[in-house]
Design a protein around this motif. Structure first.
Motif, PDB file in Angstrom:
ATOM      1  N   THR A  59       0.827  -1.205   0.000  1.00  0.00           N
ATOM      2  CA  THR A  59       0.000   0.000   0.000  1.00  0.00           C
ATOM      3  C   THR A  59       0.861   1.254   0.000  1.00  0.00           C
ATOM      4  O   THR A  59       0.580   2.233  -0.708  1.00  0.00           O
ATOM      5  N   ALA A  60       1.939   1.232   0.800  1.00  0.00           N
ATOM      6  CA  ALA A  60       2.836   2.382   0.859  1.00  0.00           C
ATOM      7  C   ALA A  60       3.479   2.641  -0.500  1.00  0.00           C
ATOM      8  O   ALA A  60       3.609   3.793  -0.939  1.00  0.00           O
ATOM      9  N   ALA A  61       3.904   1.572  -1.180  1.00  0.00           N
ATOM     10  CA  ALA A  61       4.520   1.730  -2.506  1.00  0.00           C
ATOM     11  C   ALA A  61       3.542   2.357  -3.491  1.00  0.00           C
ATOM     12  O   ALA A  61       3.908   3.235  -4.290  1.00  0.00           O
ATOM     13  N   MET A  62       2.285   1.917  -3.434  1.00  0.00           N
ATOM     14  CA  MET A  62       1.273   2.469  -4.329  1.00  0.00           C
ATOM     15  C   MET A  62       1.043   3.958  -4.052  1.00  0.00           C
ATOM     16  O   MET A  62       0.950   4.775  -4.971  1.00  0.00           O
ATOM     17  N   LEU A  63       0.993   4.319  -2.769  1.00  0.00           N
ATOM     18  CA  LEU A  63       0.787   5.726  -2.413  1.00  0.00           C
ATOM     19  C   LEU A  63       1.969   6.591  -2.835  1.00  0.00           C
ATOM     20  O   LEU A  63       1.795   7.731  -3.294  1.00  0.00           O
ATOM     21  N   VAL A  64       3.171   6.054  -2.694  1.00  0.00           N
ATOM     22  CA  VAL A  64       4.354   6.811  -3.108  1.00  0.00           C
ATOM     23  C   VAL A  64       4.357   7.021  -4.621  1.00  0.00           C
ATOM     24  O   VAL A  64       4.705   8.115  -5.120  1.00  0.00           O
ATOM     25  N   LEU A  65       3.957   6.011  -5.385  1.00  0.00           N
ATOM     26  CA  LEU A  65       3.871   6.169  -6.842  1.00  0.00           C
ATOM     27  C   LEU A  65       2.853   7.239  -7.216  1.00  0.00           C
ATOM     28  O   LEU A  65       3.079   8.046  -8.132  1.00  0.00           O
ATOM     29  N   LEU A  66       1.733   7.270  -6.515  1.00  0.00           N
ATOM     30  CA  LEU A  66       0.737   8.304  -6.778  1.00  0.00           C
ATOM     31  C   LEU A  66       1.295   9.678  -6.435  1.00  0.00           C
ATOM     32  O   LEU A  66       1.033  10.668  -7.130  1.00  0.00           O
ATOM     33  N   ALA A  67       2.083   9.742  -5.346  1.00  0.00           N
ATOM     34  CA  ALA A  67       2.675  11.019  -4.949  1.00  0.00           C
ATOM     35  C   ALA A  67       3.671  11.512  -5.989  1.00  0.00           C
ATOM     36  O   ALA A  67       3.860  12.718  -6.178  1.00  0.00           O
ATOM     37  N   LEU A  68       4.311  10.580  -6.678  1.00  0.00           N
ATOM     38  CA  LEU A  68       5.290  10.951  -7.701  1.00  0.00           C
ATOM     39  C   LEU A  68       4.639  11.196  -9.059  1.00  0.00           C
ATOM     40  O   LEU A  68       5.338  11.433 -10.054  1.00  0.00           O
ATOM     41  N   GLY A  69       3.315  11.088  -9.100  1.00  0.00           N
ATOM     42  CA  GLY A  69       2.614  11.321 -10.364  1.00  0.00           C
ATOM     43  C   GLY A  69       2.701  10.169 -11.322  1.00  0.00           C
ATOM     44  O   GLY A  69       2.590  10.356 -12.544  1.00  0.00           O
ATOM     45  N   ARG A  70       2.907   8.955 -10.813  1.00  0.00           N
ATOM     46  CA  ARG A  70       3.045   7.793 -11.695  1.00  0.00           C
ATOM     47  C   ARG A  70       1.735   7.036 -11.870  1.00  0.00           C
ATOM     48  O   ARG A  70       1.731   5.934 -12.401  1.00  0.00           O
ATOM     49  N   GLY A  71       0.623   7.598 -11.393  1.00  0.00           N
ATOM     50  CA  GLY A  71      -0.648   6.908 -11.536  1.00  0.00           C
ATOM     51  C   GLY A  71      -1.206   7.024 -12.943  1.00  0.00           C
ATOM     52  O   GLY A  71      -0.607   7.630 -13.848  1.00  0.00           O
ATOM     53  N   VAL A  72      -2.391   6.439 -13.140  1.00  0.00           N
ATOM     54  CA  VAL A  72      -3.043   6.503 -14.454  1.00  0.00           C
ATOM     55  C   VAL A  72      -3.373   7.932 -14.810  1.00  0.00           C
ATOM     56  O   VAL A  72      -3.166   8.382 -15.938  1.00  0.00           O
ATOM     57  N   GLU A  73      -3.867   8.700 -13.830  1.00  0.00           N
ATOM     58  CA  GLU A  73      -4.180  10.106 -14.042  1.00  0.00           C
ATOM     59  C   GLU A  73      -3.398  10.935 -13.028  1.00  0.00           C
ATOM     60  O   GLU A  73      -3.473  10.668 -11.830  1.00  0.00           O
ATOM     61  N   PRO A  74      -2.643  11.936 -13.467  1.00  0.00           N
ATOM     62  CA  PRO A  74      -1.903  12.782 -12.526  1.00  0.00           C
ATOM     63  C   PRO A  74      -2.849  13.461 -11.546  1.00  0.00           C
ATOM     64  O   PRO A  74      -3.924  13.927 -11.930  1.00  0.00           O
ATOM     65  N   GLN A  75      -2.457  13.502 -10.293  1.00  0.00           N
ATOM     66  CA  GLN A  75      -3.274  14.094  -9.252  1.00  0.00           C
ATOM     67  C   GLN A  75      -2.779  15.507  -8.941  1.00  0.00           C
ATOM     68  O   GLN A  75      -1.622  15.848  -9.203  1.00  0.00           O
ATOM     69  N   PRO A  76      -3.657  16.362  -8.387  1.00  0.00           N
ATOM     70  CA  PRO A  76      -3.228  17.702  -7.989  1.00  0.00           C
ATOM     71  C   PRO A  76      -2.090  17.631  -6.974  1.00  0.00           C
ATOM     72  O   PRO A  76      -1.973  16.665  -6.213  1.00  0.00           O
ATOM     73  N   VAL A  77      -1.262  18.656  -6.982  1.00  0.00           N
ATOM     74  CA  VAL A  77      -0.092  18.665  -6.100  1.00  0.00           C
ATOM     75  C   VAL A  77      -0.464  18.487  -4.632  1.00  0.00           C
ATOM     76  O   VAL A  77       0.167  17.691  -3.919  1.00  0.00           O
ATOM     77  N   PRO A  78      -1.467  19.198  -4.099  1.00  0.00           N
ATOM     78  CA  PRO A  78      -1.803  18.992  -2.680  1.00  0.00           C
ATOM     79  C   PRO A  78      -2.157  17.543  -2.355  1.00  0.00           C
ATOM     80  O   PRO A  78      -1.775  17.018  -1.308  1.00  0.00           O
ATOM     81  N   LEU A  79      -2.889  16.898  -3.265  1.00  0.00           N
ATOM     82  CA  LEU A  79      -3.265  15.511  -3.035  1.00  0.00           C
ATOM     83  C   LEU A  79      -2.045  14.604  -3.102  1.00  0.00           C
ATOM     84  O   LEU A  79      -1.922  13.641  -2.346  1.00  0.00           O
ATOM     85  N   ARG A  80      -1.128  14.920  -4.008  1.00  0.00           N
ATOM     86  CA  ARG A  80       0.100  14.122  -4.106  1.00  0.00           C
ATOM     87  C   ARG A  80       0.929  14.247  -2.834  1.00  0.00           C
ATOM     88  O   ARG A  80       1.551  13.280  -2.377  1.00  0.00           O
ATOM     89  N   VAL A  81       0.945  15.418  -2.231  1.00  0.00           N
ATOM     90  CA  VAL A  81       1.659  15.595  -0.959  1.00  0.00           C
ATOM     91  C   VAL A  81       1.037  14.726   0.123  1.00  0.00           C
ATOM     92  O   VAL A  81       1.734  14.075   0.907  1.00  0.00           O
ATOM     93  N   VAL A  82      -0.301  14.707   0.152  1.00  0.00           N
ATOM     94  CA  VAL A  82      -0.993  13.866   1.139  1.00  0.00           C
ATOM     95  C   VAL A  82      -0.650  12.401   0.910  1.00  0.00           C
ATOM     96  O   VAL A  82      -0.360  11.651   1.859  1.00  0.00           O
ATOM     97  N   PHE A  83      -0.669  11.961  -0.338  1.00  0.00           N
ATOM     98  CA  PHE A  83      -0.312  10.577  -0.653  1.00  0.00           C
ATOM     99  C   PHE A  83       1.101  10.259  -0.164  1.00  0.00           C
ATOM    100  O   PHE A  83       1.371   9.183   0.380  1.00  0.00           O
ATOM    101  N   GLY A  84       2.026  11.187  -0.378  1.00  0.00           N
ATOM    102  CA  GLY A  84       3.408  10.959   0.036  1.00  0.00           C
ATOM    103  C   GLY A  84       3.547  10.838   1.544  1.00  0.00           C
ATOM    104  O   GLY A  84       4.249   9.951   2.048  1.00  0.00           O
TER     105      GLY A  84
END
Length: 217
Positions: free
Chosen positions: A36-61
């Motif tokens: 789960t942590a690896a998945m959240l870190v990938l989302l924080a780095l913008g590696r998901g299917v759809e790029p997330q807003p920066v604030p949300l990426r910070v939360v994911f990280g």
């Protein structure tokens, strides 16, 4: 010439408790946490299917880092046996502390009691008892001498009951599925073993309620 049968001698009840091994379960939960942590870190780095807003990426990280730390801690401690178990018998109390089993003879003990702590919580419907913590609490004849002979005892120090003379506590199981009403329903075999094996050293059993999340004794 027949003789009447001899009266049976006094029988001393013994009690043994061994905590269930949960190492495999802890490892499994830790591995899920790392995934789960690896998945959240990938989302924080913008590696998901759809790029997330920066604030949300910070939360994911932040959340991913916290989950990773918790999972790594579980892996590091999964194999450490904090308490092997408890045995109460005619010669005293045997308790596992870390990877060591220490023997506490009755001759070193001034008093022992059985106390169950019930955590209370306020719910929208009622004030309920959430979890129960059964403990053996021990007062030694000479605490310093006992700890000098058995240094592992220092890990069983109990700060909340020192003023009452009970300087050490031994957990005997814990969890939400133990019976709550009436001290007689909590580990009756242990209470009987203490009454017969410890004799006058045994000072009885009681229940104490406290707020959920309050500091453990």
């Amino acid at each position: 010439m027949s003789h009447p049968p001899a009266a049976p001698g006094p029988q001393v009840t013994t009690f043994s408790y061994a905590p269930k091994r949960v190492t495999a379960l802890l490892v499994g939960v830790a591995l899920v946490g790392l995934g789960t942590a690896a998945m959240l870190v990938l989302l924080a780095l913008g590696r998901g299917v759809e790029p997330q807003p920066v604030p949300l990426r910070v939360v994911f990280g932040i959340v991913g880092a916290a989950v990773a730390v918790g999972a790594l801690w579980m892996l590091a401690t999964a194999g450490v046996r904090r308490q092997l178990g408890v045995d109460v018998g005619p010669s005293g109390i045997d308790v596992g502390v870390g990877r060591e089993t220490v023997h506490l003879p009755w001759s070193q003990i001034a008093a022992v009691r059985f106390r169950v702590y019930l955590d209370r919580a306020l719910t929208p419907l009622d004030l309920v008892d959430r979890e129960s913590y059964p403990r053996l609490e021990i007062a030694f004849r000479d605490t310093d001498a006992a700890e000098a002979a058995l240094p592992a005892l220092r890990r069983l120090r109990s700060t909340g009951t020192t003023a009452e003379g009970y300087t050490h506590g031994i957990d005997v199981g814990t969890g939400p599925f133990l019976p709550r009403a009436g001290i007689e329903r909590h580990l009756p075999e242990l209470q009987q073993a203490l009454a017969t094996a410890a004799g006058p050293l045994y000072r009885g059993a009681s229940v104490e309620k406290r707020w959920f999340g309050s500091r453990r004794r």
